[in-house]
Scaffold this motif. Sequence first.
Motif, PDB file in Angstrom:
ATOM      1  N   PHE A  27       0.836  -1.203   0.000  1.00 34.69           N
ATOM      2  CA  PHE A  27       0.000   0.000   0.000  1.00 34.69           C
ATOM      3  C   PHE A  27       0.872   1.254   0.000  1.00 34.69           C
ATOM      4  O   PHE A  27       0.603   2.198  -0.740  1.00 34.69           O
ATOM      5  N   TYR A  28       1.933   1.255   0.798  1.00 36.43           N
ATOM      6  CA  TYR A  28       2.864   2.386   0.816  1.00 36.43           C
ATOM      7  C   TYR A  28       3.496   2.573  -0.561  1.00 36.43           C
ATOM      8  O   TYR A  28       3.588   3.687  -1.071  1.00 36.43           O
ATOM      9  N   TRP A  29       3.948   1.466  -1.152  1.00 38.85           N
ATOM     10  CA  TRP A  29       4.571   1.552  -2.472  1.00 38.85           C
ATOM     11  C   TRP A  29       3.581   2.094  -3.500  1.00 38.85           C
ATOM     12  O   TRP A  29       3.934   2.927  -4.334  1.00 38.85           O
ATOM     13  N   TYR A  30       2.341   1.632  -3.425  1.00 44.49           N
ATOM     14  CA  TYR A  30       1.323   2.062  -4.386  1.00 44.49           C
ATOM     15  C   TYR A  30       1.034   3.554  -4.256  1.00 44.49           C
ATOM     16  O   TYR A  30       0.872   4.251  -5.251  1.00 44.49           O
ATOM     17  N   LYS A  31       0.968   4.051  -3.028  1.00 44.25           N
ATOM     18  CA  LYS A  31       0.612   5.453  -2.808  1.00 44.25           C
ATOM     19  C   LYS A  31       1.778   6.403  -3.071  1.00 44.25           C
ATOM     20  O   LYS A  31       1.571   7.468  -3.632  1.00 44.25           O
ATOM     21  N   SER A  32       2.986   6.065  -2.640  1.00 43.10           N
ATOM     22  CA  SER A  32       4.063   7.041  -2.797  1.00 43.10           C
ATOM     23  C   SER A  32       5.388   6.448  -3.250  1.00 43.10           C
ATOM     24  O   SER A  32       6.176   7.147  -3.873  1.00 43.10           O
ATOM     25  N   GLN A  34       6.251   4.162  -5.517  1.00 41.25           N
ATOM     26  CA  GLN A  34       6.502   3.922  -6.938  1.00 41.25           C
ATOM     27  C   GLN A  34       6.905   5.186  -7.687  1.00 41.25           C
ATOM     28  O   GLN A  34       7.495   5.117  -8.753  1.00 41.25           O
ATOM     29  N   SER A  36       8.844   7.510  -6.283  1.00 39.66           N
ATOM     30  CA  SER A  36      10.055   8.020  -5.653  1.00 39.66           C
ATOM     31  C   SER A  36      11.251   7.856  -6.584  1.00 39.66           C
ATOM     32  O   SER A  36      11.309   6.944  -7.413  1.00 39.66           O
ATOM     33  N   LYS A  41      12.820   2.640  -2.481  1.00 36.61           N
ATOM     34  CA  LYS A  41      11.404   2.942  -2.330  1.00 36.61           C
ATOM     35  C   LYS A  41      10.589   2.564  -3.557  1.00 36.61           C
ATOM     36  O   LYS A  41       9.436   2.195  -3.442  1.00 36.61           O
ATOM     37  N   ASN A  42      11.163   2.680  -4.751  1.00 35.62           N
ATOM     38  CA  ASN A  42      10.361   2.440  -5.936  1.00 35.62           C
ATOM     39  C   ASN A  42      10.467   1.013  -6.459  1.00 35.62           C
ATOM     40  O   ASN A  42       9.823   0.671  -7.426  1.00 35.62           O
TER      41      ASN A  42
END
Length: 76
Positions: A27-32, A34, A36, A41-42
Amino acid sequence: MNSDFFKKNFNHFHIAGVLIFVVLAVFYWYKSGQFSEYFFKNNLVLVIIWGILVGWITADFVFHARHDKDDNQDKK
């Protein structure tokens, strides 16, 4: 020997912790993450591995804290 290791280090708390933190990591990756510019992070695979590690460690702390608390109450 391997069976004892898995019985000791992987139980319902560990599985639940890993699943919860993997979902939160994705969820974190999906929101911000990806979007970065930072590699850690991405990259979805690294974020999932991080979620697995953090979930297992957190669940292990919770499991042992509850287990130690129950043992201390039984001794009283």
